[in-house]
Design an enzyme around this catalytic site. Structure first.
Site, PDB file in Angstrom:
ATOM      1  N   GLU B  53       0.836  -1.210   0.000  1.00 31.36           N
ATOM      2  CA  GLU B  53       0.000   0.000   0.000  1.00 31.36           C
ATOM      3  C   GLU B  53       0.870   1.260   0.000  1.00 31.36           C
ATOM      4  O   GLU B  53       0.555   2.244  -0.678  1.00 31.36           O
ATOM      5  CB  GLU B  53      -0.925   0.019   1.224  1.00 31.36           C
ATOM      6  N   CYS B  81      -2.252  -3.442   7.150  1.00 30.22           N
ATOM      7  CA  CYS B  81      -1.716  -3.463   8.511  1.00 30.22           C
ATOM      8  C   CYS B  81      -1.878  -2.065   9.098  1.00 30.22           C
ATOM      9  O   CYS B  81      -2.197  -1.113   8.380  1.00 30.22           O
ATOM     10  CB  CYS B  81      -0.257  -3.918   8.509  1.00 30.22           C
ATOM     11  N   CYS B  84      -0.108   0.709   7.174  1.00 35.77           N
ATOM     12  CA  CYS B  84      -0.724   1.051   5.885  1.00 35.77           C
ATOM     13  C   CYS B  84      -2.088   1.702   6.084  1.00 35.77           C
ATOM     14  O   CYS B  84      -2.471   2.595   5.326  1.00 35.77           O
ATOM     15  CB  CYS B  84      -0.822  -0.201   5.025  1.00 35.77           C
TER      16      CYS B  84
END
Lengths: 154, 154
Positions: B53, B81, B84
């Site tokens: 990302e 996560c 990101c």
């Protein structure tokens, strides 16, 4: 903890703000020696990920030729935002010190506290909706990953 | 939501894993057209922040010459996560779609779920301690920032 390194990060952040950058900086220290520093350059570089900690982590990893900051300490002028907290957990330094708090950053107009609040919400209910779209092939990347025995875990 | 873009992200992630990269990818779409893609290259580039990302956001911002992804959609092979997620909130796309979940990533050996859990803990009690060290000069960067009327808010 060496307070001189924290003061150095704060001074770097103030200098960044004086020059029109974001008012944040971070310093990575290994064995008592600073190995990398970063100030926020989101607007200067058109990169929303260019927060001080991310810039400093990337530079420290370049210097160490490693994707881990094992044994390092990170000194931040301000409490890391969730993005930078995540980055620090992936980089795995030994410990992190910060001076200003997320509340101080919020008072100055930065969204850190907002994003911390968003994390606690269900993904689809966040201010930017994060929508789970199940797909029958979604496990394939992990299957490819597990099929390789020589992977470097990170 | 265009399922073809989600499948494209999943295929990119599988291809990344086949070549020894991380099993994750993301695609940024504006006005129905993909403008940037990224796959995880943490180990290849010694950069713990080089998640799919982040790579895709940075590339999309370069293409748009902007630090914001206004009106864009982001398709992720897996739930972002915390790093990101934070990066996406700073980049501010309209919405985000993901296929695999953080639990799927954890089952494949990735720490996403661990980091989500760490965020809920008090900073000093986290696996990597984040220690608040009050400093009388910690507000100075924000004072410098507020003293400039021409700042670009980000």
């Amino acid at each position: 903890m060496n307070p001189a390194f924290l003061k150095q990060a704060i001074e770097h952040a103030a200098e960044s703000a004086r020059r029109g950058g974001g008012p944040f900086a971070a310093l990575v220290v290994k064995d008592g020696v600073p190995i990398a520093a970063g100030a926020n350059r989101v607007t200067a570089s058109n990169d929303p990920t260019a927060h001080a900690e991310i810039v400093a982590i990337r530079e420290a990893c370049r210097v160490l030729a490693s994707f881990q900051l094992t044994g390092c300490e990170v000194y931040c002028s301000c409490e890391p935002c969730p993005m930078c907290l995540g980055a620090l957990f992936w980089a795995r330094p030994a410990r992190i010190f910060y001076a200003a708090t997320a509340a101080d950053a919020a008072a100055a107009g930065f969204d850190d506290a907002l994003i911390y609040g968003q994390l606690a919400l269900p993904p689809a209910g966040r201010a930017i909706p994060m929508i789970h779209v199940p797909d029958g092939s979604s496990a394939r990347p992990f299957e490819e990953w597990n099929a390789r025995s020589e992977n470097v875990r990170y």
